[in-house]
Write a protein that holds these residues in place. Structure first.
Motif, mmCIF file in Angstrom:
data_model
loop_
_atom_site.group_PDB
_atom_site.id
_atom_site.type_symbol
_atom_site.label_atom_id
_atom_site.label_comp_id
_atom_site.label_asym_id
_atom_site.label_seq_id
_atom_site.Cartn_x
_atom_site.Cartn_y
_atom_site.Cartn_z
ATOM 1 N N TYR A 109 0.816 -1.216 0.000
ATOM 2 C CA TYR A 109 0.000 0.000 0.000
ATOM 3 C C TYR A 109 0.852 1.270 0.000
ATOM 4 C CZ TYR A 109 -4.104 -2.871 0.987
ATOM 5 O OH TYR A 109 -5.124 -3.789 0.916
ATOM 6 N N ALA A 110 2.146 1.134 0.253
ATOM 7 C CA ALA A 110 3.057 2.291 0.279
ATOM 8 C C ALA A 110 2.516 3.383 1.191
ATOM 9 C CB ALA A 110 3.278 2.821 -1.134
ATOM 10 N N ASP A 111 2.084 2.990 2.373
ATOM 11 C CA ASP A 111 1.498 3.923 3.347
ATOM 12 C C ASP A 111 2.350 3.877 4.616
ATOM 13 O OD1 ASP A 111 -0.025 5.237 5.297
ATOM 14 O OD2 ASP A 111 -1.917 4.596 4.407
ATOM 15 N N PRO A 112 3.237 4.854 4.825
ATOM 16 C CA PRO A 112 4.117 4.819 6.009
ATOM 17 C C PRO A 112 3.352 4.754 7.325
ATOM 18 C CG PRO A 112 4.853 6.488 4.451
ATOM 19 C CD PRO A 112 3.509 6.022 3.975
ATOM 20 N N GLN A 113 2.195 5.392 7.388
ATOM 21 C CA GLN A 113 1.423 5.368 8.633
ATOM 22 C C GLN A 113 0.930 3.954 8.935
ATOM 23 O OE1 GLN A 113 -2.299 7.776 8.924
ATOM 24 N NE2 GLN A 113 -1.297 8.681 10.701
ATOM 25 N N LEU A 114 0.462 3.243 7.910
ATOM 26 C CA LEU A 114 0.039 1.860 8.092
ATOM 27 C C LEU A 114 1.219 0.984 8.494
ATOM 28 C CD1 LEU A 114 -2.013 -0.441 7.883
ATOM 29 C CD2 LEU A 114 -1.547 -0.530 5.423
ATOM 30 N N ASP A 115 2.378 1.181 7.855
ATOM 31 C CA ASP A 115 3.579 0.408 8.199
ATOM 32 C C ASP A 115 3.938 0.599 9.677
ATOM 33 O OD1 ASP A 115 3.628 -0.250 5.542
ATOM 34 O OD2 ASP A 115 5.240 1.138 5.028
ATOM 35 N N ALA A 116 3.868 1.843 10.147
ATOM 36 C CA ALA A 116 4.237 2.135 11.532
ATOM 37 C C ALA A 116 3.245 1.502 12.506
ATOM 38 C CB ALA A 116 4.298 3.643 11.751
ATOM 39 N N LEU A 117 1.974 1.540 12.182
ATOM 40 C CA LEU A 117 0.957 0.956 13.066
ATOM 41 C C LEU A 117 1.140 -0.553 13.194
ATOM 42 C CD1 LEU A 117 -2.193 2.953 11.908
ATOM 43 C CD2 LEU A 117 -1.112 3.071 14.163
ATOM 44 N N ALA A 139 -1.552 -8.491 12.262
ATOM 45 C CA ALA A 139 -1.214 -7.603 11.147
ATOM 46 C C ALA A 139 -2.458 -7.280 10.324
ATOM 47 C CB ALA A 139 -0.139 -8.241 10.276
ATOM 48 N N ALA A 140 -3.247 -8.311 10.025
ATOM 49 C CA ALA A 140 -4.450 -8.088 9.223
ATOM 50 C C ALA A 140 -5.473 -7.262 9.986
ATOM 51 C CB ALA A 140 -5.051 -9.427 8.806
ATOM 52 N N ALA A 141 -5.662 -7.548 11.273
ATOM 53 C CA ALA A 141 -6.641 -6.801 12.066
ATOM 54 C C ALA A 141 -6.242 -5.334 12.187
ATOM 55 C CB ALA A 141 -6.780 -7.428 13.449
ATOM 56 N N THR A 142 -4.950 -5.072 12.314
ATOM 57 C CA THR A 142 -4.487 -3.683 12.383
ATOM 58 C C THR A 142 -4.756 -2.958 11.070
ATOM 59 O OG1 THR A 142 -2.756 -4.341 13.952
ATOM 60 C CG2 THR A 142 -2.502 -2.211 12.870
ATOM 61 N N ALA A 143 -4.464 -3.627 9.963
ATOM 62 C CA ALA A 143 -4.737 -3.019 8.658
ATOM 63 C C ALA A 143 -6.231 -2.787 8.467
ATOM 64 C CB ALA A 143 -4.186 -3.912 7.547
ATOM 65 N N GLN A 144 -7.057 -3.732 8.911
ATOM 66 C CA GLN A 144 -8.506 -3.580 8.775
ATOM 67 C C GLN A 144 -9.028 -2.438 9.632
ATOM 68 O OE1 GLN A 144 -9.589 -7.636 9.735
ATOM 69 N NE2 GLN A 144 -10.024 -8.135 7.597
ATOM 70 N N ALA A 145 -8.518 -2.304 10.850
ATOM 71 C CA ALA A 145 -8.954 -1.202 11.717
ATOM 72 C C ALA A 145 -8.538 0.140 11.131
ATOM 73 C CB ALA A 145 -8.376 -1.382 13.117
ATOM 74 N N GLY A 182 -13.233 2.180 15.137
ATOM 75 C CA GLY A 182 -11.989 1.734 14.510
ATOM 76 C C GLY A 182 -10.766 2.219 15.267
ATOM 77 N N LEU A 183 -10.822 3.448 15.764
ATOM 78 C CA LEU A 183 -9.712 3.988 16.558
ATOM 79 C C LEU A 183 -9.553 3.223 17.868
ATOM 80 C CD1 LEU A 183 -10.375 7.789 15.928
ATOM 81 C CD2 LEU A 183 -8.395 6.479 15.120
ATOM 82 N N TYR A 184 -10.666 2.898 18.507
ATOM 83 C CA TYR A 184 -10.594 2.112 19.750
ATOM 84 C C TYR A 184 -9.998 0.729 19.483
ATOM 85 C CZ TYR A 184 -13.686 5.623 21.887
ATOM 86 O OH TYR A 184 -14.231 6.780 22.366
ATOM 87 N N LEU A 185 -10.403 0.117 18.370
ATOM 88 C CA LEU A 185 -9.851 -1.192 18.022
ATOM 89 C C LEU A 185 -8.357 -1.100 17.757
ATOM 90 C CD1 LEU A 185 -10.102 -4.166 17.321
ATOM 91 C CD2 LEU A 185 -10.894 -3.513 15.034
ATOM 92 N N LEU A 186 -7.950 -0.047 17.071
ATOM 93 C CA LEU A 186 -6.525 0.144 16.831
ATOM 94 C C LEU A 186 -5.746 0.233 18.134
ATOM 95 C CD1 LEU A 186 -5.875 2.674 13.904
ATOM 96 C CD2 LEU A 186 -4.936 0.378 14.195
ATOM 97 N N ALA A 187 -6.288 1.004 19.095
ATOM 98 C CA ALA A 187 -5.606 1.144 20.387
ATOM 99 C C ALA A 187 -5.434 -0.213 21.059
ATOM 100 C CB ALA A 187 -6.394 2.091 21.287
ATOM 101 N N THR A 188 -6.472 -1.030 21.029
ATOM 102 C CA THR A 188 -6.393 -2.355 21.652
ATOM 103 C C THR A 188 -5.343 -3.213 20.970
ATOM 104 O OG1 THR A 188 -8.737 -2.224 22.231
ATOM 105 C CG2 THR A 188 -7.731 -4.408 22.256
ATOM 106 N N LEU A 189 -5.320 -3.193 19.635
ATOM 107 C CA LEU A 189 -4.332 -3.979 18.897
ATOM 108 C C LEU A 189 -2.906 -3.512 19.169
ATOM 109 C CD1 LEU A 189 -6.282 -4.181 15.527
ATOM 110 C CD2 LEU A 189 -5.741 -6.113 17.018
#
Length: 479
Positions: free
Chosen positions: A62-70, A172-178, A244-251
């Motif tokens: 996806y060439a998305d640095p923010q996604l890579d960092a998450l 990894a997949a759940a983080t990308a989905q969130a 989605g933000l809450y899920l990201l925090a949990t992950l």
């Protein structure tokens, strides 16, 4: 008599020299080796896919640095992944315990005794004697019981490691989905707000026309209803973004309130720059951690079958002991010293009916594992084919909805011009704008779903548990 005992021990030892139980071999007669399972995927048709190998760090496509960092943060801090890693370390400790079973064991004993003849009426001092000893034993493992136990524990380590790797894939997949959920919510909010803005322009124009005598209060109320209907959809997208933000925090291993604020404004959907590399069935079977876990379970239980079969034979070890014993006043003298060296054999009787039952249990477990392995392979192939089919069909649907949105835009623009010049009625304009609003919202939702389909496909393909990335800079747009 001693010669007969020695001959008996030798015969028993020779009878147990072969390693008990079958040696493990990959289940080459399973469904995992069928041509239909190892070839190209049936649903991987079209320009959206390529037969190139799936890169490990697929999210970099996806060439998305923010996604890579998450995802990097999630793989370092996720609670489920830390628990899975602890399970691996526990299995490794069990393996070390099994390996220690073939080491020399030692024991030290010591004691003293005060004795006095019975029936003596006078108070006489007694005699003190002592006994000190050191013994050691080394298991010969002639029947392979210890060897099979080590094999079983080693296979367990690999199975638990595969389970850990599957958690990594899922995280990894759940983080990308969130992340995609947050971006999609903002994307849908933007689209819906544009629709509301357009409808508000129509409402304002309708009010002006009503004041000038070219419109009616009924026209105004219908335009007002259209605006309010579109605005009613906005809170749902705002809730989707926040969830989605809450899920990201949990992950990421954080409390929900500590969600990543930088993601809150993400408004562009993650976009692939190239067709999705899917490989083939053989690569999928090698890569999926759940299949590897199922295969290692067969290896471990095959070794445990050998452990059960080894119980049919005696356990033989070489042992020796040295010691000092005698009256305390003779401590250290040569007459107090003694030693022994020789084979030690142990065999519990009666045990054969119980052991035969254990062997039958272990054999049934291996056959169950083989069936479970086939089930894992079939399920992995089904999930992948289904994900490929869903993505392919949803891509076709998204393209059709994009065309419908463009047509609706042209129709709404023409209806607005006709209405302004008095050549069209208000109802036609309202219907055209309602169609445009529906087309805009539906097309945006389809695009957001397409991203979720992509991530679901990457999850089904089982990438994301290794250490390399293997990403090239291929051109193209999978969408």
């Amino acid at each position: 008599m001693g010669g007969k005992v020695g001959s008996l021990m030798l015969a028993l030892s020779l009878a147990a020299c072969a390693t008990a139980g079958p040696d493990y071999h990959y289940p080459d007669t399973s469904v995992a080796t069928a041509p239909a399972a190892t070839g190209d995927f049936h649903s991987a048709q079209g320009a959206q896919f390529s037969n190139a190998p799936l890169p490990d760090q697929w999210w970099r496509l996806y060439a998305d640095p923010q996604l890579d960092a998450l995802i990097g943060e999630a793989l370092a801090a996720n609670a489920d992944l830390r628990q899975a890693q602890a399970n691996v370390e526990r299995a490794q400790a069990v393996l070390r315990e099994a390996e220690a079973g073939r080491e020399i064991t030692t024991a030290i004993s010591g004691g003293e005794t005060l004795s006095r003849p019975s029936g003596v009426t006078q108070h006489l001092p007694g005699s003190v004697s002592y006994d000190l000893g050191l013994s050691a034993a080394y298991p010969l493992d002639l029947n392979g019981r210890i060897r099979r136990a080590i094999e079983a524990s080693a296979a367990d380590v690999e199975a638990v490691t595969a389970a850990r790797d599957y958690v990594r894939v899922s995280v990894a997949a759940a983080t990308a989905q969130a992340y995609a959920q947050v971006c999609a919510a903002n994307y849908n909010l933007t689209v819906n707000r544009k629709v509301v803005a357009l409808q508000r322009q129509t409402l304002d124009a309708t009010r002006r026309l009503a004041k000038g005598g070219r419109g009616t209060a009924f026209d105004v109320s219908r335009a007002q209803a259209a605006v309010e209907t579109s605005e009613a959809a906005l809170p749902a997208f705002e809730a989707q973004r926040q969830n989605g933000l809450y899920l990201l925090a949990t992950l990421l291993g954080r409390p929900p309130a500590d969600y990543p604020r930088a993601v809150e404004t993400c408004a562009a959907l993650p976009t692939l720059r190239r067709p999705i590399p899917v490989g083939n069935g053989a690569a999928l079977i090698r890569r999926r951690p759940d299949i590897r876990e199922a295969e290692r379970a067969i290896a471990g239980d095959t070794a445990r079958l050998g452990v059960a079969m080894a119980q049919l034979y005696p356990q033989v070890s070489i042992g020796g002991s040295v010691g000092l014993s005698g009256p305390l006043e003779d401590f250290g003298s040569g007459s107090a010293f003694g030693f022994s060296l020789g084979p030690l054999i142990s065999w519990t009787f009666p045990n054969r009916p119980v052991i035969r039952a254990r062997i039958a249990q272990a054999d049934a477990q291996v056959r169950s594992d083989l069936a479970g392995f086939d089930a894992s392979v079939l399920e992995a192939l089904r999930q992948t084919e289904s994900a490929l089919e869903s993505y392919r069909r949803d891509a076709e649907r998204a393209a059709a909805l994009d065309r419908a949105r463009e047509s609706a835009g042209v129709s709404a623009s023409q209806a607005a011009k006709l209405f302004r010049f008095g050549r069209g009625d208000f109802l036609s304009l309202l219907d055209a704008q309602r169609s445009l609003a529906s087309a805009e919202v539906t097309a945006a939702s389809a695009r957001a779903q397409l991203v979720q389909d992509q991530i679901a496909l990457f999850l089904a393909l089982g990438g994301g548990w290794g250490s390399g990335d293997g990403v090239d800079d291929g051109a193209g747009d999978a969408q």
